[in-house]
Design an enzyme around this catalytic site. Structure first.
Site: not given
Ligand code: HPA
Length: 277
Positions: A31, A62, A84, A86-87, A114, A212-213, A236, A249
């Protein structure tokens, strides 16, 4: 393109498009980090939608293409954007791009992402080198019948994040004056950011950062024997740790872009060394 295309089909397709290029190192850009691929010289750029069996990511930021050429004089293949879990894709969708790289002759992998940090002292926009991970999402793209062609059923994950390649990155970071602490990455499925209670739990488990990746790719890559390192751009402090902080995001992409320049400096100085480490 359907998922029935094998990594060999995809590699054959790519070989025809790559011409004389013979990259041995690939970089997966997460990201906000995609612009690094725009630095590739003598580049050929191939949208994932054209590559047999590749899934096109639906996530903003992306780009979804493979860019091959030279970066700092080293032949590379960049995956500009990733899918990902989550997609909602079949976890097997992660296997195709990584095994295609292997079939193409790639030997070393640099993964980027990220992430949120569990350390209040982490600066937004700083980099962390992964030393290990916790697959907290509980999923694994390798579940199912083992494909012996790529690797054995049971494989070790000790030193999955290659010690010699990590030393190369740390030495170059020190020379460049770039802070590069090591940390343990917890893989969270998403798509939501974590709850504060989940962050407390993950800190207690020994993680330093969360994202998340990357972990599914690391599992597939280690299964087929690719040597790798992974670098997180800290966008963050993790959920609930900083009063008033709102995670989004947009913020992730904005801060990751700021990391891009630092990451580019570190990688361009390190690519040749990463190939021989
Ligand atoms: N959590 C999960 N993924 C992330 C974060 C986070 O705090 N920041 C960037 N990606």
């Amino acid at each position: 393109m359907t998922m029935t295309a094998t990594p060999h089909d995809a590699a054959k397709f790519l070989r025809a498009r790559l011409g004389e290029r013979r990259p041995k190192l690939a970089i997966v850009l997460g990201s906000g980090l995609g612009p690094l691929a725009d630095r590739v010289e003598d580049a050929v750029s191939i949208p994932y939608g054209e590559i047999p069996g590749f899934h096109v990511s639906s996530v903003a930021g992306h780009a979804g293409r493979l860019v091959a050429g030279r970066l700092a004089g080293v032949e590379v293949a960049c995956l500009q954007g990733r899918v990902h879990l989550y997609e909602g894709v079949d976890p097997a969708a992660i296997k195709q791009p990584i095994r295609t790289l292997k079939a193409l002759g790639i030997e070393r992998l640099v993964l980027t992402n990220a992430a949120g940090s569990f350390h209040m002292s982490s600066d937004e926009g700083s980099l962390v080198l992964l030393s290990d991970h916790i697959a907290w999402a509980g999923l694994n793209p390798l579940v199912g019948p083992n494909d012996d062609e790529w690797g054995g059923r049971f494989f070790p994950m000790t030193d999955a994040y290659d010690p010699a390649m990590r030393e190369t990155l740390k030495a170059n970071a020190a020379k460049l004056g770039i802070a590069l602490p090591e940390g343990v990455y917890a893989w969270y499925l998403g798509p939501n950011f974590e709850t504060p209670a989940e962050i407390r739990a993950l800190r207690g488990l020994g993680a330093d950062l969360v994202g998340m990746s990357t972990v599914p790719e690391v599992l597939v890559a280690r299964h087929c024997g690719l040597r790798l390192v992974a670098i997180s751009a800290i966008t963050n402090i993790a959920a609930g740790m900083r009063k008033g902080q709102h995670l989004s995001h947009d913020h992730t992409q904005k801060i990751a872009k700021l990391c891009g320049e630092r990451l580019e400096k570190l990688l361009t100085a390190s690519l040749a060394g990463l190939l021989t480490a």
